[in-house]
Every structure is written in structure tokens, then in C-alpha cells.
Design a protein around this motif. Structure first.
Motif, PDB file in Angstrom:
ATOM      1  N   VAL A   9      67.822  16.532  73.485  1.00  0.00           N
ATOM      2  CA  VAL A   9      67.693  15.085  73.331  1.00  0.00           C
ATOM      3  C   VAL A   9      68.650  14.396  74.304  1.00  0.00           C
ATOM      4  O   VAL A   9      69.844  14.702  74.320  1.00  0.00           O
ATOM      5  N   SER A  10      68.127  13.476  75.105  1.00  0.00           N
ATOM      6  CA  SER A  10      68.986  12.730  76.029  1.00  0.00           C
ATOM      7  C   SER A  10      69.891  11.800  75.226  1.00  0.00           C
ATOM      8  O   SER A  10      69.458  11.175  74.258  1.00  0.00           O
ATOM      9  N   GLN A  11      71.170  11.717  75.634  1.00  0.00           N
ATOM     10  CA  GLN A  11      72.154  10.947  74.868  1.00  0.00           C
ATOM     11  C   GLN A  11      73.201  10.391  75.821  1.00  0.00           C
ATOM     12  O   GLN A  11      74.309  10.893  75.907  1.00  0.00           O
ATOM     13  N   PHE A  12      72.854   9.315  76.552  1.00  0.00           N
ATOM     14  CA  PHE A  12      73.787   8.770  77.530  1.00  0.00           C
ATOM     15  C   PHE A  12      75.061   8.245  76.880  1.00  0.00           C
ATOM     16  O   PHE A  12      76.104   8.130  77.525  1.00  0.00           O
ATOM     17  N   THR A  13      75.035   7.951  75.580  1.00  0.00           N
ATOM     18  CA  THR A  13      76.222   7.402  74.918  1.00  0.00           C
ATOM     19  C   THR A  13      77.355   8.420  74.818  1.00  0.00           C
ATOM     20  O   THR A  13      78.484   8.042  74.485  1.00  0.00           O
ATOM     21  N   LEU A  14      77.101   9.686  75.136  1.00  0.00           N
ATOM     22  CA  LEU A  14      78.200  10.651  75.193  1.00  0.00           C
ATOM     23  C   LEU A  14      79.170  10.311  76.320  1.00  0.00           C
ATOM     24  O   LEU A  14      80.297  10.792  76.333  1.00  0.00           O
ATOM     25  N   GLU A  70      67.614   6.673  86.599  1.00  0.00           N
ATOM     26  CA  GLU A  70      66.717   7.532  87.386  1.00  0.00           C
ATOM     27  C   GLU A  70      67.317   8.923  87.565  1.00  0.00           C
ATOM     28  O   GLU A  70      66.612   9.931  87.454  1.00  0.00           O
ATOM     29  N   GLU A  71      68.612   8.981  87.877  1.00  0.00           N
ATOM     30  CA  GLU A  71      69.275  10.271  88.071  1.00  0.00           C
ATOM     31  C   GLU A  71      69.452  10.987  86.739  1.00  0.00           C
ATOM     32  O   GLU A  71      69.314  12.209  86.655  1.00  0.00           O
ATOM     33  N   GLY A  72      69.747  10.239  85.689  1.00  0.00           N
ATOM     34  CA  GLY A  72      69.845  10.833  84.357  1.00  0.00           C
ATOM     35  C   GLY A  72      68.543  11.482  83.939  1.00  0.00           C
ATOM     36  O   GLY A  72      68.521  12.608  83.422  1.00  0.00           O
ATOM     37  N   ARG A  73      67.436  10.777  84.169  1.00  0.00           N
ATOM     38  CA  ARG A  73      66.120  11.338  83.834  1.00  0.00           C
ATOM     39  C   ARG A  73      65.833  12.580  84.667  1.00  0.00           C
ATOM     40  O   ARG A  73      65.327  13.581  84.161  1.00  0.00           O
ATOM     41  N   LEU A  88      69.335  25.241  67.909  1.00  0.00           N
ATOM     42  CA  LEU A  88      70.335  24.298  68.383  1.00  0.00           C
ATOM     43  C   LEU A  88      69.706  22.964  68.742  1.00  0.00           C
ATOM     44  O   LEU A  88      68.710  22.913  69.474  1.00  0.00           O
ATOM     45  N   LEU A  89      70.311  21.910  68.243  1.00  0.00           N
ATOM     46  CA  LEU A  89      70.035  20.559  68.714  1.00  0.00           C
ATOM     47  C   LEU A  89      71.058  20.289  69.807  1.00  0.00           C
ATOM     48  O   LEU A  89      72.264  20.440  69.578  1.00  0.00           O
ATOM     49  N   VAL A  90      70.584  19.947  70.995  1.00  0.00           N
ATOM     50  CA  VAL A  90      71.462  19.681  72.128  1.00  0.00           C
ATOM     51  C   VAL A  90      71.338  18.211  72.496  1.00  0.00           C
ATOM     52  O   VAL A  90      70.273  17.762  72.924  1.00  0.00           O
ATOM     53  N   LEU A  91      72.427  17.474  72.298  1.00  0.00           N
ATOM     54  CA  LEU A  91      72.510  16.092  72.764  1.00  0.00           C
ATOM     55  C   LEU A  91      73.092  16.177  74.166  1.00  0.00           C
ATOM     56  O   LEU A  91      74.210  16.683  74.348  1.00  0.00           O
ATOM     57  N   LEU A  92      72.353  15.718  75.164  1.00  0.00           N
ATOM     58  CA  LEU A  92      72.671  15.969  76.568  1.00  0.00           C
ATOM     59  C   LEU A  92      72.928  14.669  77.316  1.00  0.00           C
ATOM     60  O   LEU A  92      72.130  13.731  77.217  1.00  0.00           O
ATOM     61  N   CYS A  93      74.021  14.654  78.085  1.00  0.00           N
ATOM     62  CA  CYS A  93      74.393  13.475  78.864  1.00  0.00           C
ATOM     63  C   CYS A  93      74.674  13.864  80.306  1.00  0.00           C
ATOM     64  O   CYS A  93      75.522  14.722  80.568  1.00  0.00           O
ATOM     65  N   ALA A  94      73.976  13.228  81.225  1.00  0.00           N
ATOM     66  CA  ALA A  94      74.258  13.400  82.648  1.00  0.00           C
ATOM     67  C   ALA A  94      75.187  12.264  83.081  1.00  0.00           C
ATOM     68  O   ALA A  94      74.975  11.109  82.719  1.00  0.00           O
ATOM     69  N   GLU A  95      76.210  12.627  83.848  1.00  0.00           N
ATOM     70  CA  GLU A  95      77.154  11.634  84.345  1.00  0.00           C
ATOM     71  C   GLU A  95      77.043  11.524  85.862  1.00  0.00           C
ATOM     72  O   GLU A  95      76.477  12.395  86.531  1.00  0.00           O
ATOM     73  N   ARG A  96      77.585  10.438  86.385  1.00  0.00           N
ATOM     74  CA  ARG A  96      77.559  10.215  87.838  1.00  0.00           C
ATOM     75  C   ARG A  96      78.132  11.430  88.561  1.00  0.00           C
ATOM     76  O   ARG A  96      79.169  11.945  88.176  1.00  0.00           O
ATOM     77  N   GLY A  97      77.417  11.888  89.568  1.00  0.00           N
ATOM     78  CA  GLY A  97      77.891  13.008  90.369  1.00  0.00           C
ATOM     79  C   GLY A  97      77.497  14.376  89.847  1.00  0.00           C
ATOM     80  O   GLY A  97      77.769  15.385  90.495  1.00  0.00           O
ATOM     81  N   ASP A  98      76.865  14.446  88.685  1.00  0.00           N
ATOM     82  CA  ASP A  98      76.435  15.738  88.158  1.00  0.00           C
ATOM     83  C   ASP A  98      75.349  16.335  89.047  1.00  0.00           C
ATOM     84  O   ASP A  98      74.586  15.608  89.702  1.00  0.00           O
ATOM     85  N   THR A  99      75.285  17.666  89.048  1.00  0.00           N
ATOM     86  CA  THR A  99      74.368  18.376  89.941  1.00  0.00           C
ATOM     87  C   THR A  99      73.461  19.338  89.162  1.00  0.00           C
ATOM     88  O   THR A  99      73.731  19.664  88.008  1.00  0.00           O
ATOM     89  N   THR A 107      80.439   5.766  83.429  1.00  0.00           N
ATOM     90  CA  THR A 107      80.414   7.135  83.956  1.00  0.00           C
ATOM     91  C   THR A 107      79.063   7.815  83.757  1.00  0.00           C
ATOM     92  O   THR A 107      78.836   8.891  84.310  1.00  0.00           O
ATOM     93  N   ALA A 108      78.178   7.214  82.981  1.00  0.00           N
ATOM     94  CA  ALA A 108      76.845   7.793  82.786  1.00  0.00           C
ATOM     95  C   ALA A 108      76.067   7.711  84.103  1.00  0.00           C
ATOM     96  O   ALA A 108      76.215   6.774  84.879  1.00  0.00           O
ATOM     97  N   ALA A 109      75.239   8.703  84.323  1.00  0.00           N
ATOM     98  CA  ALA A 109      74.384   8.674  85.511  1.00  0.00           C
ATOM     99  C   ALA A 109      73.429   7.487  85.412  1.00  0.00           C
ATOM    100  O   ALA A 109      73.007   7.115  84.311  1.00  0.00           O
TER     101      ALA A 109
END
Length: 145
Positions: A76-81, A100-103, A27-38, A95-97
């Protein structure tokens, strides 16, 4: 957190003409962290990804998980999601984290993945990456938790 999963026969990430991560079947996982994610959301997302039955069994039915097939995981980090295109023609990423928090969440997700599964490969957070893949099926599944 958001992710787009692509079932692949192979995938690799290239940064500055150098391959930084590669897998064969998996699996290729394109991953996006958004504001408030834990961290708890990252844990839940990872558990779902590892157990999701999207690989074919002997009868050709999607009935096997990544763990069942011992497939690779390329994260793979993908904030554009987090793109919001409702307001016009230029996407907004509010809405993207923050970076610093995204990383931090990306690194946490990868570390947890490495503890739970092997092999795990990654892209390079914040880099200009070229992602090469052979989508198997094609099977592409968006997940938001």
C-alpha cells in the motif's frame, strides 16, 4: 525508501466501498518513496522484506520469512511516512517523492515483488483507502533503506 511492515493474519484495502486487494497470513507493507530514491533501493528493500525472519517457527520463535511461510504480500502506498513534524503541529511532506516519481517507484516495487513472490496484492496509488488488518503478534517493523 521507507516501509512499515505489519505481520497480519489478514488484511484488505477498500476503495469506494470495493475491496481492491486482500491477503490472509502475510505482510502488509506501507511503502513510501522519498526524493532521490532509486530502483536499486527498491530492490534492496524488497529483498529485505522477503527474507526478514519475523514469522514463528514450530517453537514459537521468529525464525521464518514471508517466503518460508508462503504468505501474502499486500503493498500500500503511504506517502505520509515521509512526515516531518519537527517544525510544528502540521506535518510537512517535503521529503516525499513527487507524485509521478512516487507512483513510478511504487509500480516498480510491486512489479519486482510480483516477479519474486506470490501472492502479491496492492492498494490503489493516490486513492483514499481504508486499510483493514488483523495484526499478528502484534508485529510492526519500520524499515528505511
Amino acid at each position: 525508501m521507507k516501509a512499515v511492515l505489519q505481520r497480519v493474519r489478514e488484511a484488505r484495502v477498500v476503495v469506494a466501498d470495493e475491496t481492491v486487494g486482500a491477503i490472509t497470513q502475510g505482510l502488509l507493507v506501507l511503502l513510501c518513496a522519498e526524493r532521490g530514491d532509486t530502483d536499486a533501493q527498491a530492490d534492496k528493500l524488497l529483498a529485505k522484506i522477503l527474507k526478514l525472519r519475523i514469522f514463528s517457527d514450530a517453537a514459537g520463535k521468529m525464525n521464518r520469512s514471508l517466503q518460508d511461510v508462503a504468505g501474502g504480500l499486500l503493498v500500500v502506498s503511504q506517502f505520509t511516512l515521509a512526515a516531518d513534524v519537527a517544525g510544528g503541529n502540521r506535518p510537512s511532506f517535503t521529503t516525499a517523492a513527487p507524485p509521478e516519481e512516487g507512483r513510478r517507484l511504487y509500480d516498480y516495487f510491486v512489479a519486482q515483488a510480483q516477479r519474486a513472490h506470490s501472492p502479491v496484492q496492492t492498494g490503489q496509488f493516490g486513492a483514499d483507502m481504508q486499510v483493514h488488518l488483523v495484526n499478528d503478534g502484534p508485529v510492526t517493523i519500520p524499515i528505511q533503506l
